[in-house]
Design an enzyme around this catalytic site. Structure first.
Site, PDB file in Angstrom:
ATOM      1  N   HIS A 148      90.134  79.453 -55.672  1.00 55.44           N
ATOM      2  CA  HIS A 148      90.138  78.262 -56.581  1.00 55.44           C
ATOM      3  C   HIS A 148      88.833  77.780 -56.681  1.00 55.44           C
ATOM      4  CE1 HIS A 148      94.252  78.335 -55.633  1.00 55.44           C
ATOM      5  NE2 HIS A 148      94.498  77.777 -57.027  1.00 55.44           N
ATOM      6  N   ARG A 160      96.222  71.322 -63.161  1.00 58.24           N
ATOM      7  CA  ARG A 160      96.426  71.543 -61.461  1.00 58.24           C
ATOM      8  C   ARG A 160      96.571  70.212 -60.862  1.00 58.24           C
ATOM      9  NH1 ARG A 160      93.469  76.728 -62.617  1.00 58.24           N
ATOM     10  NH2 ARG A 160      94.655  78.418 -61.555  1.00 58.24           N
ATOM     11  N   ARG A 173     101.651  70.634 -63.671  1.00 60.02           N
ATOM     12  CA  ARG A 173     102.101  71.210 -62.360  1.00 60.02           C
ATOM     13  C   ARG A 173     102.251  70.469 -61.493  1.00 60.02           C
ATOM     14  NH1 ARG A 173      99.304  76.585 -59.844  1.00 60.02           N
ATOM     15  NH2 ARG A 173      97.949  75.204 -59.020  1.00 60.02           N
ATOM     16  N   GLU A 214     105.163  83.098 -59.883  1.00 58.46           N
ATOM     17  CA  GLU A 214     104.108  83.636 -59.244  1.00 58.46           C
ATOM     18  C   GLU A 214     104.632  84.341 -57.903  1.00 58.46           C
ATOM     19  OE1 GLU A 214     101.404  80.481 -58.472  1.00 58.46           O
ATOM     20  OE2 GLU A 214     102.994  79.022 -58.075  1.00 58.46           O
ATOM     21  N   ASN A 259      97.591  85.024 -60.665  1.00 66.53           N
ATOM     22  CA  ASN A 259      96.705  84.963 -59.463  1.00 66.53           C
ATOM     23  C   ASN A 259      97.632  85.167 -58.218  1.00 66.53           C
ATOM     24  OD1 ASN A 259      94.882  84.014 -61.469  1.00 66.53           O
ATOM     25  ND2 ASN A 259      95.156  82.159 -60.673  1.00 66.53           N
ATOM     26  N   ASP A 260      98.626  84.288 -58.109  1.00 65.59           N
ATOM     27  CA  ASP A 260      99.379  84.458 -56.805  1.00 65.59           C
ATOM     28  C   ASP A 260     100.310  85.617 -56.991  1.00 65.59           C
ATOM     29  OD1 ASP A 260      98.825  82.476 -54.785  1.00 65.59           O
ATOM     30  OD2 ASP A 260      99.451  80.979 -56.360  1.00 65.59           O
ATOM     31  N   ARG A 283      94.268  86.569 -51.748  1.00 64.94           N
ATOM     32  CA  ARG A 283      93.148  86.475 -52.789  1.00 64.94           C
ATOM     33  C   ARG A 283      91.741  85.700 -52.285  1.00 64.94           C
ATOM     34  NH1 ARG A 283      96.339  81.520 -56.344  1.00 64.94           N
ATOM     35  NH2 ARG A 283      94.240  81.066 -57.257  1.00 64.94           N
ATOM     36  N   CYS A 334      99.579  81.813 -67.194  1.00 66.22           N
ATOM     37  CA  CYS A 334      98.503  80.709 -66.969  1.00 66.22           C
ATOM     38  C   CYS A 334      97.684  81.115 -65.958  1.00 66.22           C
ATOM     39  CB  CYS A 334      99.165  79.237 -66.662  1.00 66.22           C
ATOM     40  SG  CYS A 334     100.086  79.277 -65.165  1.00 66.22           S
TER      41      CYS A 334
HETATM   42  C1  PEP Z   1      98.438  81.474 -60.438  1.00 69.58           C
HETATM   43  O1  PEP Z   1      98.900  81.613 -59.232  1.00 69.58           O
HETATM   44  O2  PEP Z   1      98.272  82.491 -61.126  1.00 69.58           O
HETATM   45  C2  PEP Z   1      98.114  79.955 -60.706  1.00 69.58           C
HETATM   46  C3  PEP Z   1      97.912  79.801 -62.022  1.00 69.58           C
HETATM   47  O3  PEP Z   1      98.094  79.035 -59.811  1.00 69.58           O
HETATM   48  P1  PEP Z   1      96.716  78.678 -59.015  1.00 69.58           P
HETATM   49  O4  PEP Z   1      95.613  79.974 -59.114  1.00 69.58           O
HETATM   50  O5  PEP Z   1      96.303  77.402 -58.960  1.00 69.58           O
HETATM   51  O6  PEP Z   1      97.427  79.000 -57.609  1.00 69.58           O
HETATM   52 MG    MG Z   2      99.482  79.874 -57.729  1.00 68.41          MG
END
Ligand code: PEP
Ligand code: MG
Length: 540
Positions: A188, A295, A331, A429, A452-453, A463, A500
């Site tokens: 993040h 976020r 979110r 996710e 991402n997740d 990650r 996203c």
């Molecule tokens: C994701 O997981 O792709 C996402 C947008 O949320 P974050 O990166 O905040 O976990």
């Molecule tokens: Mg996420």
């Protein structure tokens, strides 16, 4: 001149002076007290210094953010006078014959644990404060200078590592670049750097004790290099490249005000991701059609207590009002894993990414969830707000969420507080959500794919783990197949699906996403115009 290579998180180039966040040296070491009286006297001096620091912080906060927010510094000053706390530090020095730093750190941990175990919410939240004052004392004992981000000139931040809560507290106008020894490109903190539109490098093997505040450095996100004390020639070349980059970015200005449509007339909604109210400026500056991911958990970071309903309401209302009718998808709280706030008392977990986080916390602690939902439903009156729930794994969870939302509606009605019920969607996710997306689509208004997740959980790759950056491949066929499946299932039920996660901004995949039928892409504000340009080139 010394040069180090790392991994680039955001392509940009800058030159400026360095500010070192020396936290690595802050690992408290246990040492033997040569002179116990001298150690106790050091603690007293550190406390006096801390009281002065807190006094200045109070005065400043009072002027800038008002009495309610400044009060926390007064509370910290009072805690530094607490007899039990001081007695515990002295006792540890005397009975265990140890150094002052160690005695303070242990006392801080013990007191924080004691507060965390209390029944009363207010007392539980004091765990974070006691940790905070203990850290301040330890820093004073080690002689670390406190960095005043507000007074600082725009600088390059060099650190061992940065947590999201540290990054989020920094004044964005004052940061030219980040360079960290550790950290993964998918963290993040990396996402925040992209959002801030500044060059950032992680995994740079800098020996921090060779770096001094005020040194000049060049951070080049294109070559993933940082150069400390560059030669005159490098400085001149860097200035030239900065000018070239500015010119290239100016060319993108031409994309402002244009539609995001392919050559064949297919429209894609192009939104931006934000982490705080102040990021809305970047969204408007880059002409995004809306906000696809706010976020909201960043409102909860870098502070010592939960944000109250009113504070949240004001923040959400400000965002939707400033966006003036454009869509704003907020979110709900995705705290946990790397996003830690001490006052949540989440405890240590062996596998935090697989642990107590996001919607799981909200379903287990409905009071925290309801406070946020009340603020969201109230703010919804002022604009085009949608709510999105993170880390969903089952239809049952969505049903439980809907019950809680109903309760919140009833409470607001009984209290005659104006609200509207916004559109509600979920993040996809987890592989589980993908596999049951057919069922989930019936229950929600939209899907937003968190790649991402989704990459982390599909490939079984943490990650946050910088050693796995080379294995973390969001282009993996499995991830792309999942995205296609989610989009198909959404459309089957007449719902829309967007992306996203960071992959949404990957220009190499834009055409594939358009062909899959992805309806919306939400990306860092700095990527909006580049992506619009790419979409407008697609023949589809
Ligand atoms: C994701 O997981 O792709 C996402 C947008 O949320 P974050 O990166 O905040 O976990
Ligand atoms: Mg996420």
């Amino acid at each position: 001149m010394v040069r180090f290579s790392g991994k680039s998180v955001y392509k940009g180039i800058t030159i400026g002076s360095v500010v070192l966040l020396d936290k690595a040296g802050c690992q408290v070491k246990r040492g033997k007290a040569e002179d116990k009286d001298a150690e106790t006297a050091r603690v007293r001096a550190a406390i006096e210094q801390a009281k002065e620091q807190l006094g200045s912080l109070y005065d400043k906060a009072l002027k800038e953010v008002g009495e309610a927010s400044a009060a926390i510094f007064e509370v910290h000053q009072m805690m530094l006078e607490d007899e039990d706390y001081l007695e515990s530090i002295d006792n540890i020095i005397r009975t265990e014959n140890v150094n002052a730093e160690y005695a303070v750190a242990i006392t801080g941990d013990n007191f924080a644990e004691m507060f965390a175990g209390m029944d009363d919410d207010y007392m539980r939240a004091r765990a974070a404060d006691v940790k905070d004052i203990s850290n301040r004392l330890v820093n004073n004992l080690y002689g670390h200078e406190e960095i005043d981000f507000h007074a600082m000139e725009p600088s390059i931040i060099v650190a061992d590592d940065l947590t999201p809560s540290e990054t989020v507290q920094m004044d964005k106008e004052k940061i030219l670049a980040f360079v960290t020894v550790h950290g993964s490109t998918n963290s993040h903190t990396a996402i925040l750097a992209r959002m801030m539109n500044i060059p950032a490098l992680v995994g740079v093997p800098v020996e921090l004790d060779r770096i001094q505040n005020g040194m000049t450095a060049v951070v080049d996100g294109f070559s993933a290099e940082v150069i400390f004390e560059p030669t005159e020639e490098v400085c001149v070349k860097t200035q030239e490249r900065i000018r070239e980059e500015k010119e290239k970015n100016l060319l993108l200005e031409d994309m402002k005000g244009r539609e995001t449509v392919t050559q064949g007339g297919r429209e894609v909604k192009l939104y931006a991701n934000i982490g705080s109210v102040s990021d809305v400026g970047y969204v408007l500056e880059n002409d995004a059609a809306g906000i696809g991911l706010f976020r909201s958990e960043f409102l909860y970071l870098g502070r010592s207590d939960f944000p109250a309903e009113e504070e949240q309401f004001q923040a959400y209302r400000q965002v939707v009002q400033t966006m003036a009718g454009k869509k704003v998808i907020i979110r709900t709280l995705d705290i946990g894993a790397d996003k830690q706030a001490d006052y949540f008392n989440l405890g240590k977990e062996d596998n935090p990414a697989l642990g107590y986080r996001a919607i799981r916390i909200c379903l287990k602690q409905p009071d925290v969830f309801k406070t946020q939902l009340r603020a969201l439903l109230r703010a919804s009156v002022y604009g085009n707000l949608s709510i999105m729930y993170p880390m969903i794994i089952s239809a049952d969870e969505v049903r439980k969420i809907h019950c809680i939302v109903k309760e919140v509606q009833q409470e607001l009605e009984e209290q005659e507080i104006p609200y509207t019920l916004p559109e509600q969607g979920i993040m996809i996710e987890t592989p589980a959500a993908v596999m049951v997306s057919d069922d989930l689509a019936e229950l929600v208004d939209f899907f937003s794919i968190g790649t991402n997740d989704l990459t982390q959980y599909t490939l079984a790759i943490d990650r946050q783990n910088e050693r796995l950056d080379d294995f973390y491949n969001p282009h993996h066929k499995a991830v792309l197949k999942m995205i296609r499946m989610v989009v198909d299932n959404a459309h089957k039920h007449g719902k829309w699906a967007g992306i996203c996660g960071e992959l949404g901004a990957d220009i190499d995949l834009t055409e594939e996403f358009v062909r899959m039928g992805v309806d919306e892409l939400s990306v860092s504000p700095s990527m909006v115009l580049r992506l619009r340009k790419r979409i407008r080139e697609i023949a589809f």
